[in-house]
Design an enzyme around this catalytic site. Structure first.
Site, mmCIF file in Angstrom:
data_model
loop_
_atom_site.group_PDB
_atom_site.id
_atom_site.type_symbol
_atom_site.label_atom_id
_atom_site.label_comp_id
_atom_site.label_asym_id
_atom_site.label_seq_id
_atom_site.Cartn_x
_atom_site.Cartn_y
_atom_site.Cartn_z
ATOM 1 N N MET A 1 44.751 39.931 38.702
ATOM 2 C CA MET A 1 45.329 41.246 38.420
ATOM 3 C C MET A 1 46.247 41.672 39.559
ATOM 4 O O MET A 1 46.616 42.846 39.657
ATOM 5 C CB MET A 1 44.219 42.271 38.199
ATOM 6 C CG MET A 1 43.320 41.902 37.018
ATOM 7 S SD MET A 1 42.454 43.309 36.314
ATOM 8 C CE MET A 1 41.476 43.826 37.705
ATOM 9 N N GLY A 2 46.596 40.717 40.428
ATOM 10 C CA GLY A 2 47.550 41.034 41.489
ATOM 11 C C GLY A 2 46.931 41.774 42.661
ATOM 12 O O GLY A 2 45.717 41.818 42.805
ATOM 13 N N HIS B 1 42.255 35.435 46.487
ATOM 14 C CA HIS B 1 43.135 34.868 45.451
ATOM 15 C C HIS B 1 43.834 33.610 45.977
ATOM 16 O O HIS B 1 43.970 32.616 45.261
ATOM 17 C CB HIS B 1 44.221 35.879 45.050
ATOM 18 C CG HIS B 1 43.706 37.169 44.473
ATOM 19 N ND1 HIS B 1 43.818 38.368 45.122
ATOM 20 C CD2 HIS B 1 43.090 37.433 43.290
ATOM 21 C CE1 HIS B 1 43.295 39.333 44.366
ATOM 22 N NE2 HIS B 1 42.844 38.799 43.256
#
Ligand code: AMP
Length: 288
Positions: free
Chosen positions: A32-33, A39
């Site tokens: 989701m950034g 990440h």
């Protein structure tokens, strides 16, 4: 690195690349950034193991409840692209909500059982939103391998169940939790915390450590009830912490148990609110 916003563009690019190199393996990292080192660790694992690495950045409205943080979820497109570039991503898929949901979806992928407790109980509909968007993304990207963080261990269990039940031709690769030096698990939501909340948020990892130590000391005599008590006691040391859940279950089935058994895999799983911010953390332990 190429960035595309539209499904047909991504499909065409992937088709061209596979035509050039028929044996091409595709690694996929859905996010989701507001990317961080957690990440990045998934992108780096994909980079090591696959020919082509696809990252998606999409804040999926379907997995947020009506009173949750969809509107204020942190976003920073420029910084995300820098992090993705450094991690060796080849293709970034950055769709708008209208691209993914041109009309309200009438098809929902719903995994029963593993999705019902923990975050599924406190966030009704959340995992339906996750399994539906992941199915859509898998159909769009058609990856060979997809990388998920064990920070969201229940999500990994739900996706593995879905892939198994629906015969999706993708290998799910669970990756370890990345933490700050002081133990706090990295999360895009950590930016919501003020200084005092950030300090007290250390009770999450401290509680997981305490439970692990308790098992080391007591061995298989430790009961699930005692472990839960140890965890709650540790979290109770923070005046700001408000426990949503603190549970000890088998993993990946996420079923309750009374006593420990050799060879069993268990999870200690927490969701704790600090003001308006809800943090989750967990640890998976192999019982000897
Ligand atoms: P999100 O952007 O929060 O949806 O997360 C995208 C992916 O990154 C999910 O598979 C998460 O489990 C994973 N992830 C998030 N935080 C971490 C972390 N601290 N360590 C490892 N993986 C993470």
């Amino acid at each position: 690195m190429e960035t595309v916003n539209q499904i047909h563009q991504l499909r065409q690019l992937l088709k061209d690349k596979k035509a050039e190199n028929p044996g091409l393996t595709v690694g996929f990292v859905p996010t989701m950034g507001f990317l961080h080192r957690g990440h990045a660790s998934l992108m780096e694992a994909a980079r090591r193991e696959c020919d082509l690495v696809v990252l998606s950045i999409f804040v999926n409205p379907l997995q947020f409840g009506p009173n949750e943080d969809f509107e204020r979820y942190p976003r920073d497109e420029q910084r995300d692209l820098e992090i993705a570039g450094k991690a060796g991503v080849d293709l970034v898929f950055f769709p708008q909500v209208e691209e993914m949901y041109p009309s309200p979806t009438k098809t929902i992928v719903s995994v029963s059982g593993v999705s019902e407790g923990l975050c599924g109980a406190s966030r009704p509909g959340h995992f339906d939103g996750v399994s539906t968007v992941v199915t859509k993304l898998f159909n769009i990207v058609q990856p060979d391998r997809a990388y998920f963080g064990l920070k969201d261990a229940q999500q990994v269990a739900v996706i593995e169940q879905m892939v198994h039940d629906l015969n999706m031709p993708v290998t799910i690769v669970p990756c370890p939790i990345v933490r700050e030096a002081d133990g706090l698990a990295l999360s895009s939501r950590n930016v919501y915390l003020n200084e005092e909340e950030r300090r007290q948020a250390l009770v999450l990892s401290a509680a997981l450590n305490a439970a692990e130590r308790f098992i080391e000391e007591r061995g298989r005599e430790a009961t699930a009830a005692e472990l839960t008590r140890v965890i709650r006691q540790e979290i109770g040391k923070s005046a700001l912490a408000d426990i949503d859940y603190a549970e000890v279950l088998t993993y990946p089935a996420l079923e309750p148990f009374a006593t420990l058994e050799a060879g069993q895999r268990i999870i200690t799983a927490l969701a704790v609110r600090f003001g308006r911010t809800r943090l989750i953390d967990n640890r998976i332990l192999n019982i000897r």
